[in-house]
Design a protein around this motif. Sequence first.
Motif, mmCIF file in Angstrom:
data_model
loop_
_atom_site.group_PDB
_atom_site.id
_atom_site.type_symbol
_atom_site.label_atom_id
_atom_site.label_comp_id
_atom_site.label_asym_id
_atom_site.label_seq_id
_atom_site.Cartn_x
_atom_site.Cartn_y
_atom_site.Cartn_z
ATOM 1 N N ARG A 232 35.839 53.286 -6.095
ATOM 2 C CA ARG A 232 36.453 53.408 -4.770
ATOM 3 C C ARG A 232 35.391 53.471 -3.686
ATOM 4 O O ARG A 232 35.532 52.850 -2.627
ATOM 5 C CB ARG A 232 37.335 54.658 -4.718
ATOM 6 N N ALA A 233 34.308 54.219 -3.961
ATOM 7 C CA ALA A 233 33.242 54.336 -2.973
ATOM 8 C C ALA A 233 32.561 52.986 -2.748
ATOM 9 O O ALA A 233 32.258 52.609 -1.607
ATOM 10 C CB ALA A 233 32.227 55.386 -3.426
ATOM 11 N N GLU A 234 32.318 52.255 -3.845
ATOM 12 C CA GLU A 234 31.688 50.939 -3.714
ATOM 13 C C GLU A 234 32.608 49.969 -2.970
ATOM 14 O O GLU A 234 32.129 49.160 -2.161
ATOM 15 C CB GLU A 234 31.332 50.395 -5.096
ATOM 16 N N ALA A 235 33.900 50.047 -3.246
ATOM 17 C CA ALA A 235 34.849 49.180 -2.545
ATOM 18 C C ALA A 235 34.885 49.502 -1.053
ATOM 19 O O ALA A 235 34.962 48.603 -0.206
ATOM 20 C CB ALA A 235 36.245 49.325 -3.158
ATOM 21 N N GLU A 236 34.810 50.793 -0.719
ATOM 22 C CA GLU A 236 34.802 51.197 0.684
ATOM 23 C C GLU A 236 33.526 50.726 1.373
ATOM 24 O O GLU A 236 33.565 50.266 2.527
ATOM 25 C CB GLU A 236 34.927 52.717 0.776
ATOM 26 N N LEU A 237 32.386 50.818 0.671
ATOM 27 C CA LEU A 237 31.135 50.318 1.246
ATOM 28 C C LEU A 237 31.198 48.815 1.483
ATOM 29 O O LEU A 237 30.721 48.315 2.507
ATOM 30 C CB LEU A 237 29.965 50.664 0.321
ATOM 31 N N GLN A 238 31.799 48.089 0.520
ATOM 32 C CA GLN A 238 31.922 46.647 0.665
ATOM 33 C C GLN A 238 32.837 46.307 1.837
ATOM 34 O O GLN A 238 32.558 45.386 2.608
ATOM 35 C CB GLN A 238 32.473 46.039 -0.629
ATOM 36 N N ARG A 239 33.946 47.069 1.972
ATOM 37 C CA ARG A 239 34.862 46.829 3.090
ATOM 38 C C ARG A 239 34.161 47.071 4.422
ATOM 39 O O ARG A 239 34.305 46.294 5.376
ATOM 40 C CB ARG A 239 36.081 47.748 2.969
ATOM 41 N N GLU A 241 30.937 46.875 4.977
ATOM 42 C CA GLU A 241 29.942 45.823 5.199
ATOM 43 C C GLU A 241 30.618 44.544 5.685
ATOM 44 O O GLU A 241 30.104 43.862 6.592
ATOM 45 C CB GLU A 241 29.172 45.561 3.904
ATOM 46 N N THR A 242 31.776 44.214 5.114
ATOM 47 C CA THR A 242 32.515 43.028 5.559
ATOM 48 C C THR A 242 32.939 43.170 7.017
ATOM 49 O O THR A 242 32.836 42.238 7.813
ATOM 50 C CB THR A 242 33.745 42.813 4.670
ATOM 51 N N ARG A 246 31.810 40.908 10.206
ATOM 52 C CA ARG A 246 32.803 40.281 11.083
ATOM 53 C C ARG A 246 32.546 40.640 12.545
ATOM 54 O O ARG A 246 32.603 39.781 13.434
ATOM 55 C CB ARG A 246 34.208 40.739 10.679
ATOM 56 N N ALA A 247 32.234 41.938 12.767
ATOM 57 C CA ALA A 247 31.953 42.384 14.136
ATOM 58 C C ALA A 247 30.702 41.708 14.680
ATOM 59 O O ALA A 247 30.642 41.330 15.862
ATOM 60 C CB ALA A 247 31.797 43.906 14.168
ATOM 61 N N GLU A 248 29.687 41.543 13.831
ATOM 62 C CA GLU A 248 28.462 40.885 14.271
ATOM 63 C C GLU A 248 28.714 39.423 14.608
ATOM 64 O O GLU A 248 28.186 38.892 15.600
ATOM 65 C CB GLU A 248 27.396 40.998 13.179
ATOM 66 N N ALA A 249 29.540 38.756 13.794
ATOM 67 C CA ALA A 249 29.867 37.358 14.073
ATOM 68 C C ALA A 249 30.627 37.237 15.387
ATOM 69 O O ALA A 249 30.391 36.308 16.182
ATOM 70 C CB ALA A 249 30.684 36.776 12.918
#
Length: 273
Positions: A232-239, A241-242, A246-249
């Motif tokens: 769950r923690a890794e999934a939250e980190l991935q979310r 980061e995504t 997106r915000a940077e783009a």
Amino acid sequence: MQSTVVSPHHDGSPEASRRRAGLAAVHAKALHRLVPPVYFDDDGYVCKDNSHVPESHFPIMSYWHGALYGHFRSRGRLVCVLADHLLLVDREVGTAAVVPDVMVAFEVEPGDRLSYKVWQEPKAPDLVLEVLSGETWRVDVFEKPNLYADLGVREYWIFDPRGIRRGGPPLEGWRLRAQGNHEPLAATGDGGWHSRLLGLDLVPGGKSVWLRDPETGCLLPDHAGAMESRDRAEAELQRAETERQRAEAERQRVLEENARLRAEIRRLRSGET
């Protein structure tokens, strides 16, 4: 009649030290009674027999095994946790073994092994937990403590989930002192006992003894729970980061659009067509 456990005592004299080479003889009453068929490794040491662990022990052993691995792995600490595993105590006697319900050895590789041979491993286990049963509780309480002390086991715990020792506490622990004798560990006052070696509290409840992080007050999850939390923690980190990407783009798109508009404004002001 109410039964109590006297703090185990180990003779720390030079004579006792000289007896270490013959632990099988000195502690014969503490050794595991092998049940045929018995299997031996290529060096002639017992590695398996037909004895059975009470079913009530399995949830405790499984929880400790998974919870401790998950806890210390997440902190980058090397630890070997073995449950219902042969601990061979005397190099000269191939059948001299005990079978702790749980044993923990820090800074020891956790890989598979047929048995834990104290003379081949970096050291003896640091901690042992025994769960009492009607058939073997007297050995766990009165015979094994001195053997574990001779081996250098630094903490020894016994858990009595069924109240076999009438009136006795459900959990007791001892710490090995430099003098060679065991010092009883006191309860923390909030329903638990603290293990200095683990840095965790031991909390008896129902038919199990749970592990609690004293810093958070939370019980350690079992291995499956720890891995689920990690996922769950890794999934939250991935979310996260995504979302950052997106915000940077979007920020870059806005900057480019602003630059295009400024260029268009300059062109119009200069009268270009």
